[in-house]
Design a protein around this motif. Structure first.
Motif, PDB file in Angstrom:
ATOM      1  N   ARG A 112       0.832  -1.204   0.000  1.00 60.20           N
ATOM      2  CA  ARG A 112       0.000   0.000   0.000  1.00 60.20           C
ATOM      3  C   ARG A 112       0.867   1.254   0.000  1.00 60.20           C
ATOM      4  NH1 ARG A 112      -5.764  -0.163   1.292  1.00 60.20           N
ATOM      5  NH2 ARG A 112      -6.103  -1.845  -0.171  1.00 60.20           N
ATOM      6  N   ALA A 113       0.536   2.189  -0.895  1.00 64.91           N
ATOM      7  CA  ALA A 113       1.346   3.406  -1.006  1.00 64.91           C
ATOM      8  C   ALA A 113       1.059   4.355   0.159  1.00 64.91           C
ATOM      9  CB  ALA A 113       1.011   4.080  -2.322  1.00 64.91           C
ATOM     10  N   LYS A 114       2.093   5.098   0.556  1.00 64.27           N
ATOM     11  CA  LYS A 114       1.951   6.100   1.621  1.00 64.27           C
ATOM     12  C   LYS A 114       2.092   7.488   1.022  1.00 64.27           C
ATOM     13  CE  LYS A 114       3.052   4.310   6.165  1.00 64.27           C
ATOM     14  NZ  LYS A 114       1.765   4.657   6.688  1.00 64.27           N
ATOM     15  N   VAL A 115       1.485   8.469   1.655  1.00 66.20           N
ATOM     16  CA  VAL A 115       1.571   9.841   1.148  1.00 66.20           C
ATOM     17  C   VAL A 115       2.604  10.603   1.980  1.00 66.20           C
ATOM     18  CG1 VAL A 115       0.265  11.930   0.596  1.00 66.20           C
ATOM     19  CG2 VAL A 115      -0.906   9.737   0.713  1.00 66.20           C
ATOM     20  N   ASN A 142       6.525   8.973  -9.170  1.00 66.85           N
ATOM     21  CA  ASN A 142       5.485   7.949  -9.295  1.00 66.85           C
ATOM     22  C   ASN A 142       4.844   7.587  -7.959  1.00 66.85           C
ATOM     23  OD1 ASN A 142       3.985   6.392 -10.979  1.00 66.85           O
ATOM     24  ND2 ASN A 142       5.276   4.570 -10.678  1.00 66.85           N
ATOM     25  N   GLU A 143       4.505   8.615  -7.189  1.00 66.81           N
ATOM     26  CA  GLU A 143       3.927   8.352  -5.862  1.00 66.81           C
ATOM     27  C   GLU A 143       2.609   9.097  -5.710  1.00 66.81           C
ATOM     28  OE1 GLU A 143       6.600   9.539  -2.700  1.00 66.81           O
ATOM     29  OE2 GLU A 143       8.259   9.202  -4.093  1.00 66.81           O
ATOM     30  N   LEU A 175      -3.898  12.570  -4.375  1.00 62.38           N
ATOM     31  CA  LEU A 175      -4.023  12.201  -5.785  1.00 62.38           C
ATOM     32  C   LEU A 175      -2.957  11.187  -6.181  1.00 62.38           C
ATOM     33  CD1 LEU A 175      -4.588  15.828  -7.140  1.00 62.38           C
ATOM     34  CD2 LEU A 175      -6.324  14.111  -6.605  1.00 62.38           C
ATOM     35  N   THR A 176      -3.239  10.487  -7.247  1.00 60.02           N
ATOM     36  CA  THR A 176      -2.282   9.498  -7.746  1.00 60.02           C
ATOM     37  C   THR A 176      -1.525  10.092  -8.953  1.00 60.02           C
ATOM     38  OG1 THR A 176      -3.787   8.581  -9.368  1.00 60.02           O
ATOM     39  CG2 THR A 176      -3.936   7.662  -7.146  1.00 60.02           C
TER      40      THR A 176
END
Ligand code: UTP
Length: 297
Positions: free
Chosen positions: A2-5, A125-126, A211-212
């Motif tokens: 899972r991506a983190k901000v 790319n985050e 946002l992605t």
């Protein structure tokens, strides 16, 4: 995984015409609610949400903003000499570490979407947050931290939203709701500044986003929208068409539109009334002034 901000963009390159003549020389984001500039509230909110890299998109005439985040060695020395440790601590709390803040220049005010696009190389790319410092949200749990929690559970794009009177849809990006799940709303589109008769709902987007990178890809197309500007709303809506989810997030808290004079004044009063050192005096003054409304003339 899972991506983190961890990165946030602060687009502050607008002209701030609603605050002319002040904004001729003072960036809107440096204007103060009581004794803290708008931008300080934005930075504090981002930090509380786990943001580690702060990217400002600036323009000509915003030098005061960059100075604000610098150390002020002379001032610090003077406060130390006078034993004013509380003020010294307060001052130090505004310093940013080297390397955690970056400035990109937007050479022309082509719109909020364009301002965000200007920061694309620093985002890569985050997923990333966008905070508009002229939207100030007073909340027990800071607005962006609420959104980060929701993002970590669902991933996708999140825009903070709130109900507005139907007559006001022309001032906001408006959500086309697919499913209303309460705090989180799934969407099937978004329209920038629709007339009330064209608005798909009265759920309006305010200045907090997660946002992605898909949104940056959409911004690469430099499509112009409402007002002839490159609109962030359009790029988010188009990312949805490319298969990404876009959620509205009904934050808890009170949003002040500090980009408008009325909103800025309301925020000033609200934040001052929340301060123990100012509350009683201001209450007394406010109850007097309603009977003598033109005291400043
Ligand atoms: P606004 O719509 O409030 O415009 O922009 P503005 O220029 O700040 O103010 P007015 O309407 O002339 O009084 C919303 C946010 O988008 C940024 C602004 O700095 C503000 O944070 N923005 C807007 C940019 O960074 N670049 C742009 O080209 C447009």
């Amino acid at each position: 995984m899972r991506a983190k901000v961890t990165k946030a963009i602060f687009p502050v390159a607008g002209l701030g015409t609603r605050f002319l003549p002040a904004t001729k020389s003072v960036p809107k984001e440096i204007m103060t609610l009581v004794d803290r500039p708008l931008v300080q509230y934005a930075i504090d909110e981002a930090r509380a949400a786990g943001i580690k890299e702060f990217i400002f998109v600036t323009s000509r005439g915003k030098g005061a903003l960059e100075d604000y985040f610098d150390n002020a060695p002379q001032l610090e020395q003077e406060l130390r000499r006078k034993g004013k440790t509380e003020l010294l601590d307060l001052l130090k709390s505004t310093n940013m570490d080297s390397g955690e803040i970056a400035y990109m220049r937007q050479h022309k005010p082509l719109g909020l979407g364009h301002a965000v696009w200007c920061a694309r190389r620093l985002i890569a790319n985050e997923p990333f947050a966008v905070i508009l410092p002229d939207d100030v949200v007073a909340a027990e749990k800071p607005c962006l931290a609420q959104m980060v929690e929701a993002f970590e559970e669902k991933q996708g794009n999140f825009v903070a939203c709130m109900e507005v009177p139907e007559d006001n849809t022309g001032s906001y990006g408006i959500l086309d709701v697919k499913e209303d799940m309460g705090t989180v709303v799934s969407t099937k589109g978004m329209i920038e500044k629709p007339a009330p008769e064209d608005a798909p709902s009265n759920l309006a987007v305010i200045g907090r986003y997660i946002l992605t990178p898909k949104v940056l890809q959409q911004l690469n197309k430099k499509k112009t929208g409402a007002g002839g500007e490159i609109q962030l709303t359009d790029a988010i809506a188009d990312a949805r068409e490319g298969g990404e989810e876009v959620f509205g997030y009904r934050f808890s808290g009170h949003r002040f539109d500090c980009g408008s004079k009325a909103g800025f004044l309301q925020a000033t009063v609200a934040f001052a009334l929340a301060r123990d050192d100012l509350r009683d005096d201001l209450m007394g003054y406010l109850s007097d002034v309603v009977h003598a409304p033109k005291a400043a003339q």
